[in-house]
Design a protein around this motif. Structure first.
Motif, PDB file in Angstrom:
ATOM      1  N   VAL A 224       0.857  -1.191   0.000  1.00 22.83           N
ATOM      2  CA  VAL A 224       0.000   0.000   0.000  1.00 22.83           C
ATOM      3  C   VAL A 224       0.890   1.236   0.000  1.00 22.83           C
ATOM      4  O   VAL A 224       1.760   1.378   0.858  1.00 22.83           O
ATOM      5  N   ASP A 225       0.688   2.112  -0.976  1.00 20.49           N
ATOM      6  CA  ASP A 225       1.472   3.358  -1.031  1.00 20.49           C
ATOM      7  C   ASP A 225       0.783   4.482  -0.277  1.00 20.49           C
ATOM      8  O   ASP A 225       1.434   5.308   0.354  1.00 20.49           O
ATOM      9  N   ILE A 226      -0.530   4.511  -0.390  1.00 17.86           N
ATOM     10  CA  ILE A 226      -1.306   5.581   0.239  1.00 17.86           C
ATOM     11  C   ILE A 226      -2.513   4.964   0.917  1.00 17.86           C
ATOM     12  O   ILE A 226      -3.163   4.077   0.349  1.00 17.86           O
ATOM     13  N   GLN A 237      -4.147  -0.171  11.850  1.00 22.72           N
ATOM     14  CA  GLN A 237      -2.986  -1.023  12.085  1.00 22.72           C
ATOM     15  C   GLN A 237      -2.786  -2.003  10.930  1.00 22.72           C
ATOM     16  O   GLN A 237      -1.657  -2.207  10.462  1.00 22.72           O
ATOM     17  N   ALA A 238      -3.880  -2.607  10.471  1.00 24.68           N
ATOM     18  CA  ALA A 238      -3.776  -3.589   9.380  1.00 24.68           C
ATOM     19  C   ALA A 238      -3.245  -2.920   8.113  1.00 24.68           C
ATOM     20  O   ALA A 238      -2.463  -3.515   7.357  1.00 24.68           O
ATOM     21  N   ALA A 239      -3.642  -1.678   7.897  1.00 27.55           N
ATOM     22  CA  ALA A 239      -3.144  -0.952   6.722  1.00 27.55           C
ATOM     23  C   ALA A 239      -1.658  -0.647   6.883  1.00 27.55           C
ATOM     24  O   ALA A 239      -0.871  -0.861   5.949  1.00 27.55           O
ATOM     25  N   ILE A 240      -1.263  -0.159   8.066  1.00 25.97           N
ATOM     26  CA  ILE A 240       0.143   0.182   8.303  1.00 25.97           C
ATOM     27  C   ILE A 240       1.026  -1.038   8.053  1.00 25.97           C
ATOM     28  O   ILE A 240       2.089  -0.945   7.436  1.00 25.97           O
ATOM     29  N   THR A 241       0.577  -2.190   8.527  1.00 22.22           N
ATOM     30  CA  THR A 241       1.332  -3.430   8.347  1.00 22.22           C
ATOM     31  C   THR A 241       1.597  -3.717   6.864  1.00 22.22           C
ATOM     32  O   THR A 241       2.609  -4.315   6.522  1.00 22.22           O
ATOM     33  N   GLY A 247       5.297   5.278   2.738  1.00 20.36           N
ATOM     34  CA  GLY A 247       3.871   5.392   2.470  1.00 20.36           C
ATOM     35  C   GLY A 247       3.290   6.615   3.160  1.00 20.36           C
ATOM     36  O   GLY A 247       3.874   7.148   4.105  1.00 20.36           O
ATOM     37  N   ARG A 248       2.158   7.075   2.647  1.00 23.96           N
ATOM     38  CA  ARG A 248       1.514   8.271   3.218  1.00 23.96           C
ATOM     39  C   ARG A 248       0.084   7.922   3.654  1.00 23.96           C
ATOM     40  O   ARG A 248      -0.644   7.264   2.902  1.00 23.96           O
ATOM     41  N   ILE A 249      -0.274   8.410   4.823  1.00 24.54           N
ATOM     42  CA  ILE A 249      -1.623   8.182   5.343  1.00 24.54           C
ATOM     43  C   ILE A 249      -2.334   9.522   5.465  1.00 24.54           C
ATOM     44  O   ILE A 249      -1.833  10.435   6.109  1.00 24.54           O
ATOM     45  N   ALA A 250      -3.482   9.635   4.809  1.00 22.73           N
ATOM     46  CA  ALA A 250      -4.339  10.808   5.013  1.00 22.73           C
ATOM     47  C   ALA A 250      -5.388  10.411   6.037  1.00 22.73           C
ATOM     48  O   ALA A 250      -6.183   9.506   5.800  1.00 22.73           O
ATOM     49  N   THR A 279       4.432   8.720   6.731  1.00 27.21           N
ATOM     50  CA  THR A 279       3.886  10.005   7.165  1.00 27.21           C
ATOM     51  C   THR A 279       2.372   9.887   7.302  1.00 27.21           C
ATOM     52  O   THR A 279       1.709   9.430   6.372  1.00 27.21           O
ATOM     53  N   ALA A 280       1.857  10.268   8.456  1.00 27.64           N
ATOM     54  CA  ALA A 280       0.407  10.279   8.686  1.00 27.64           C
ATOM     55  C   ALA A 280      -0.017  11.715   8.928  1.00 27.64           C
ATOM     56  O   ALA A 280       0.524  12.382   9.802  1.00 27.64           O
ATOM     57  N   GLN A 281      -0.955  12.193   8.138  1.00 24.57           N
ATOM     58  CA  GLN A 281      -1.354  13.596   8.255  1.00 24.57           C
ATOM     59  C   GLN A 281      -2.867  13.710   8.417  1.00 24.57           C
ATOM     60  O   GLN A 281      -3.633  13.262   7.568  1.00 24.57           O
ATOM     61  N   GLY A 282      -3.269  14.306   9.526  1.00 26.93           N
ATOM     62  CA  GLY A 282      -4.687  14.566   9.730  1.00 26.93           C
ATOM     63  C   GLY A 282      -5.084  15.881   9.072  1.00 26.93           C
ATOM     64  O   GLY A 282      -4.266  16.783   8.926  1.00 26.93           O
ATOM     65  N   PHE A 283      -6.337  15.967   8.676  1.00 25.16           N
ATOM     66  CA  PHE A 283      -6.804  17.237   8.102  1.00 25.16           C
ATOM     67  C   PHE A 283      -8.324  17.289   8.193  1.00 25.16           C
ATOM     68  O   PHE A 283      -8.994  16.275   8.357  1.00 25.16           O
ATOM     69  N   MET A 284      -8.861  18.497   8.085  1.00 20.71           N
ATOM     70  CA  MET A 284     -10.314  18.698   8.065  1.00 20.71           C
ATOM     71  C   MET A 284     -10.656  19.744   7.017  1.00 20.71           C
ATOM     72  O   MET A 284      -9.949  20.754   6.883  1.00 20.71           O
TER      73      MET A 284
END
Lengths: 341, 341
Positions: A224-226, A237-241, A247-250, A279-284
């Motif tokens: 998974v790239d994103i 957690q399952a995605a991070i694994t 990889g980047r997490i929105a 990198t994990a980035q929260g946003f609204m």
């Protein structure tokens, strides 16, 4: 005339239940008499957007810089489409159509400082689109894949709550950007919907007997790239694994956190963020109102070109707003949930 | 001649204990006879760096793209300073000084593909600096505050394990960049060390009776703009709770995750990452070897100008390497832990 509202009758524990909400019938302020003060407007809400994220502020200790905690016994805060009935604010004319953060009620008074976005005079698309694909929902999907974690062509984009309001748009945008879109959902029926209706390349049932991590691995052979996360907890957690290096997490939402009884389940190996340099980035969307107009134009183009489709789960009547909200947490919505008043 | 090593005798459960490690005395390959193959080198390790992060790979299921899981009964993987005794690799000469990822032993054989960084011929600073402030430790602190989460002047930078190897450098770099540096540590003595020796503006004892979140709040009245995390778990959650909108987290390590028995404690409200639009970015110096030379020059300048100081916790003798490693997890080190062989 009456003003009917849905009030927060009880604070939900875990997933919200229909009896956490109650219908309240109040008096409608006399329009002629003008209950509104200087710079206020009186509007009629004609459609209510249901957004799982609002569950967060139903908890007693939930107030933050986005919203205060919702008070018990008061109309529930939400997003609506509405029309101006009376105005003492020179920015608005009677008849203006708005998308605004108003409560679940038939009539609202808008004050300076409220979140209000003006819609075009002549709506090019069905009005409900302006709450969904052209509203906060579509904006969330767009910002996630354009500003927070833009995919390169051929990359794998994994999306949780993939058949929900944001996910149903995000999967399509990932495809527009040339990525491989994989969706996580909660039933075989929703997985069919992801692949057959929304155009996802593959779908993962998060209740799969082999566990989420294994199911994601099978659906994402190149990793998974994103990851666009609407859920949090074990799904995160399952995605991070399964994520690749850098990889980047929105982080769009965290349904498991809104609804946790006690401490929510949380990713249990954040060291993977370190060792894989994720990198994990929260946003609204809340903080990006000044970009709405431009983003809406882009989304409208994609709709007009047929690259993007709106999928809606519609109910009717103010008395069904609480019910519609609860259905989302049970995974009963396919696409965006909207209630027509 | 003998080659003494420290082997992984047992897999640690939670914090490592001295008897997880054992001294093993093997034969030293005859240098004249040249045990080494083409492109290999034989080195004598003369100082060992202790880095908490290596604890992660002592678990059976820990292998990833950085390192395989360490095998039981084999010398423990680490970082050393060493000198070339014999070479069949044209890139190295006898007498070259290296910083390399070799095991806890007196003599090692370096093969192509091993992580090896050449040091200057004439070391300008004490050799132990090249494992600490001028080694991976200093690089971690530098990358965190320069590439991952650079502070603006006057911003508040919070650092966990602030008196440890990375923290003791990071606090000083935050000050060089004009930020307000606040450190989290595990005892009143270490808090004194942070403020009086390392130059932190304030210190937080993570065992404070009012809880970490409250103690951080008191030490960071303007909130936290940047958090450098070496710890994870509850400390990470307490930091997130105090972070400002669009705060940045550099994830350097996660000691609580290496040492957790069962599922590690994890931040229990990641929705705050969403609602405060926080970015959390993991990184490892491992993937930045090509920048080492340039970064070392910057760190050397700061040392020469007196802007940066090295703080070391030194032990002597191969038999003390395991002991030194364990001391870090008990918070007994002030600064960088190095064992001279």
């Amino acid at each position: 005339m009456k003003n009917r509202s849905i009030i927060l009758a009880k604070r939900p524990v875990g997933n919200p239940k229909p009896d956490d909400f109650a219908l309240h019938v109040g008096e409608l302020p006399d329009i002629q008499d003008s209950c509104i003060q200087d710079n206020e407007i009186l509007v009629k809400n004609f459609a209510i957007s249901l957004d799982a994220g609002f569950r967060n502020w139903m908890d007693e200790d939930a107030g933050d810089e986005v919203l205060p905690a919702m008070p018990l016994g008061e109309p529930v805060m939400g997003l609506s489409l509405c029309e101006v009935l009376a105005t003492k604010n020179p920015e608005y004319e009677v008849g203006d159509k708005l998308m605004a953060r108003f409560a679940w009620q038939e009539y609202s008074i808008g004050k300076p400082g409220d979140f209000i976005a003006k819609l075009p005079k002549d709506l090019e698309f069905p009005y409900s689109y302006y709450l969904g694909v052209l509203g906060d929902t579509g904006m969330s999907a767009y910002f996630a894949l354009t500003e927070i974690a833009p995919p390169k062509e051929g990359e794998t984009v994994l999306i949780s709550a993939a058949g929900g309001a944001v996910g149903s748009i995000a999967g399509q945008i990932a495809k527009i950007y040339g990525a491989r879109a994989v969706g996580i959902s909660s039933s075989p029926e929703k997985c069919d919907f992801l692949v057959n209706e929304l155009g996802y390349d593959a779908a993962v049932n998060r209740k799969a007997p082999e566990g989420q991590a294994e199911a994601i691995k099978a659906a994402c052979p190149d990793g998974v790239d994103i990851f666009l996360d609407n859920v949090g907890g074990e799904t995160l957690q399952a995605a991070i694994t399964n994520m690749n290096h850098r990889g980047r997490i929105a982080m769009i939402g965290a349904v498991t956190h809104y609804t946790a009884k006690g401490a929510p389940s949380a990713p249990n190996n954040l060291f993977e963020l370190v060792s894989k340099e994720i990198t994990a980035q929260g946003f609204m969307t809340h903080f990006r109102h000044d970009e709405y107009e431009a983003v809406r134009q882009q989304l409208e183009s994609w709709l007009a070109e047929g690259k993007l489709k709106s999928f809606e789960h519609k109910l009717t009547g103010i008395e069904n707003v609480g019910v519609a909200f609860c259905q989302m947490f049970e995974g009963q919505n396919f696409g965006k949930t909207v209630v027509d008043l």
